[in-house]
Design an enzyme around this catalytic site. Structure first.
Site, PDB file in Angstrom:
ATOM      1  N   LYS B 189      83.930  76.187  86.361  1.00  0.00           N
ATOM      2  CA  LYS B 189      83.531  75.309  85.609  1.00  0.00           C
ATOM      3  C   LYS B 189      84.407  73.351  86.502  1.00  0.00           C
ATOM      4  O   LYS B 189      85.297  73.875  86.366  1.00  0.00           O
ATOM      5  CB  LYS B 189      83.223  74.795  84.493  1.00  0.00           C
ATOM      6  N   GLU B 263      97.077  73.282  81.688  1.00  0.00           N
ATOM      7  CA  GLU B 263      97.705  72.230  81.937  1.00  0.00           C
ATOM      8  C   GLU B 263      97.429  70.937  82.229  1.00  0.00           C
ATOM      9  O   GLU B 263      96.749  70.876  82.167  1.00  0.00           O
ATOM     10  CB  GLU B 263      98.273  73.005  83.416  1.00  0.00           C
ATOM     11  N   CYS B 302      99.702  65.621  88.840  1.00  0.00           N
ATOM     12  CA  CYS B 302      99.716  65.935  86.935  1.00  0.00           C
ATOM     13  C   CYS B 302     101.700  65.505  87.231  1.00  0.00           C
ATOM     14  O   CYS B 302     102.142  65.457  86.183  1.00  0.00           O
ATOM     15  CB  CYS B 302      99.488  67.208  86.851  1.00  0.00           C
ATOM     16  N   GLU B 403     100.819  58.589  81.673  1.00  0.00           N
ATOM     17  CA  GLU B 403     100.420  58.921  82.330  1.00  0.00           C
ATOM     18  C   GLU B 403      99.164  58.316  83.018  1.00  0.00           C
ATOM     19  O   GLU B 403      98.012  58.526  83.178  1.00  0.00           O
ATOM     20  CB  GLU B 403      99.457  60.655  83.186  1.00  0.00           C
TER      21      GLU B 403
END
Lengths: 144, 507
Positions: B189, B263, B302, B403
């Site tokens: 997906k 992750e 990331c 983040e």
């Protein structure tokens, strides 16, 4: 409203466009909740789920509840305890803007996206909030 | 300098179809509910195609196709699977320029990055796992003279993979290559922000794979991602994204008792020790580049080195030099090969970044450069562009802790090794980090002290397939890259065999 937070300055709020979207989502999905996300990609987005979809526990803090016209149940807004440690001095406003969203949050099919805006608490607000307990997802109270 | 024509314009080397269905069982299949959603290019903010809006019915169809293919695919020889992965790599390589332009158009990243990083790394990744699977061996343990334990690697079967939007092709290949090499079939997906890049690749490689080995279902997370992540018919789920969805996926996985790899991002410290400024040589220049890696991929990585920690004695000088370099970052049309900083991937992302810049100012961080949305004019005016932005502040501030996933760097000062480590580790996350020093003992100790899965030492943002990638703390569970990744997609079968004719004597 959760008794723990009665008479305290609210940590969260919502805009009219967020309220409109929440009314629409409530009518399709029933009672709702938020969990504030962190990390990469769509991190920092408030994720909106049907109540009970996302399990909160002792590692989560109730930021507050949104009481919205025409929505029967207040909408609880949660955040992980570890993230709250870095966020506790800020007030969060949930808004809805055009966007694609992500995660499994309920609003994505609507072409809108929940987003947060933050402001630092005023000295007066912070002097009241700073030594108050918060409610965890397991029902315990914690001084943070 | 050259500027690629926009897809849809005369002269473009990459053409998208007007509409993309799901890729199921080796062919395009219309969504069960007949619904589609619009796909926007962040380069101009305009719609360029529409994409199937999948639901649980489509996920089931994809799972049917995957399960139908899994038996035969899992029994192919490793040589055969490696050969197919190599052929896919060759096909992607032969079309590198076209794929790069397509991905840039969908994601907004500069075409120099797709051409030099995303697609070459994806190609190498396929080749690495083609090699790794052929070299993999089980084991034999001699329990006693007549008893032997054989350990075989077996595929898990059908796995689910949910892909992020920051590297739509590379992140898909990171997950696909080890899964396919290990003999699994996949239902994948893509992110709803970048649903088509991987289908663009699929169109080029479709003839190389048996039907049903890769199935791609697009749609919104709640409608298509959730039925996949919560399905009882996947043997494993892999996800890259944020923490709340990561927890929800673990919750679903616990209901089905299946493994997850997650992750979930980071807030990576990039630590510059005082000795780097001992000489103004090539290494010092490399450090300045390392500092500015926060702008790579518009900060949508990331592991973006979004916290720069600079040793007190060199703080003013190094920061001043690094800012000169940051000011030289060329922002512009992502299809221009000279562009270094392109568009953020979506309007959501743009809004989020601007809101964090506001938080930074409110918390009292000092804005050193940037801080605003950029209007590039012409048809790029509708695109999602943000200036490279550098704040100076302290590690407790939210811009140091969250983040932002944008070209926003938070810089702070430390005095001595201990202080550096304390600041570096004062974060919820532990995915990437950087250490810069001419003294290898300093660099080594820092690398061992930092609680992160990857410590780039005198380098940054290198992603070779042979180096394990993954997080400590809230950055997730499991690893990607490296041959150890094969284990994440395999069962261990133990045959415990007795070659003795003698009974135990119990019964």
């Amino acid at each position: 409203m959760s008794l723990t937070y009665l008479d305290l300055p609210p940590r969260i709020g919502s805009t009219e466009s967020a309220n409109d979207l929440l009314r629409k989502l409530t009518s399709g999905n029933g009672p709702l909740m938020f969990h504030q996300s962190g990390g990469c990609c769509d991190g920092s987005s408030p994720m909106c789920y049907p109540v009970g979809e996302f399990r909160v526990g002792g590692a989560d803090v109730l930021l507050g509840e949104l009481v919205i016209d025409q929505i029967e149940e207040p909408i609880q807004v949660w955040i992980s305890l570890e993230q709250f440690e870095y966020w506790k001095h800020t007030h969060i406003t949930i808004d809805a803007v055009p966007g694609r969203g992500g995660g499994f949050s309920l609003e994505t099919p609507e072409g809108l996206r929940f987003i947060i805006y933050s402001r630092i608490f005023t000295d007066v607000e912070w002097s009241i909030l700073k030594d108050k307990e918060v409610l965890l997802g397991n029902g315990a109270l914690k001084l943070v | 300098m050259s500027v690629y024509a926009q897809p849809g314009q005369p002269g473009s080397i990459a053409e998208f179809k007007a509409r993309y269905d799901h890729w199921i069982g080796g062919e395009y299949v219309a969504p069960a509910k007949g619904q589609y959603f619009e796909n926007v290019t962040p380069v101009t903010g305009r719609v360029f195609c529409e994409v199937a809006r999948g639901t649980a019915e489509d996920i089931e169809k994809a799972l049917n196709a995957a399960h139908a293919a899994a038996g035969a695919w899992g029994k192919t020889s490793v040589a055969e699977r490696a050969h197919i992965l190599n052929k896919i790599a060759d096909r992607v390589e032969a079309n590198l320029e076209m794929i790069s332009v397509a991905e840039t158009w969908e994601n907004g990243k500069p075409v120099r990055e797709t051409m030099a990083a995303d697609i070459p790394l994806a190609i190498d990744h396929l080749r690495y796992f083609a090699g790794a699977i052929r070299a993999q061996e089980g084991s034999i343990g001699e329990i006693d003279h007549d008893t032997v334990a054989y350990h075989f690697h077996e595929p898990l079967g059908v796995v689910g993979q949910i892909i992020p939007w920051n590297f739509p092709i590379l992140m898909a290949v990171w997950k696909l290559a080890p899964a396919l090499a290990a003999g699994n079939c996949v239902v994948l997906k893509p992110a709803e922000q970048t649903p088509v890049s991987i289908l663009f690749v699929m169109d080029l490689i479709a003839d190389l794979l048996p039907p049903g080995v890769i199935n791609i279902v697009n749609g919104f997370g709640v409608e298509a991602g959730k039925p996949l992540a919560s399905s009882r018919r996947v043997a494993k789920i892999a996800f890259t994204g944020e923490t709340t969805t990561g927890r929800l996926i673990m919750q679903y996985a616990s209901e089905n008792i299946i493994p997850v790899t997650l992750e979930l991002g980071g807030k990576s410290p990039n630590v510059f020790f005082r000795d780097i400024a001992d000489q103004k040589d090539a290494f010092y220049d490399k450090c300045l580049e390392g500092f500015n890696m926060f702008a790579l991929n518009q900060g949508e990585v990331c592991t973006s080195p979004s916290r720069a920690l600079i040793d007190a004695p060199i703080y003013d000088e190094f920061l001043a030099d690094a800012i000169v370099r940051a000011k030289a970052i060329t922002q512009g049309n992502p299809l221009d090969t000279d562009t270094m900083l392109g568009a953020q991937a979506s309007n959501d992302q743009l809004e989020k970044i601007l809101s964090y810049i506001e938080v930074g100012k409110q918390e009292g961080a000092k804005l050193l450069i940037g801080g605003k949305r950029v209007d590039l004019g012409g048809d790029l005016s509708g695109g999602f562009y943000v200036e490279p932005t550098i704040f100076e502040g302290t590690n407790g501030m939210r811009i140091f802790q969250e983040e932002i996933f944008g070209p926003v760097l938070a810089v702070t000062k430390f005095d001595g090794f201990e202080a550096a480590m304390e600041i570096a580790n004062d974060t919820l996350y532990g995915l990437g980090s950087g250490v810069w020093s001419r003294y290898m003992n300093t660099a080594y100790r820092a690398g061992r002290e930092i609680q992160a899965g990857r410590v780039w030492t005198n380098c940054y943002h290198a992603y070779p397939a042979h180096a394990a990638f993954g997080g400590y703390k809230s950055s997730g569970i499991g690893r990607e890259n490296h041959k150890m990744m094969l284990d994440h997609y395999q069962q261990t079968k133990n045959l415990l065999v007795s070659y003795s004719e003698d009974k135990l004597g119990f019964f």
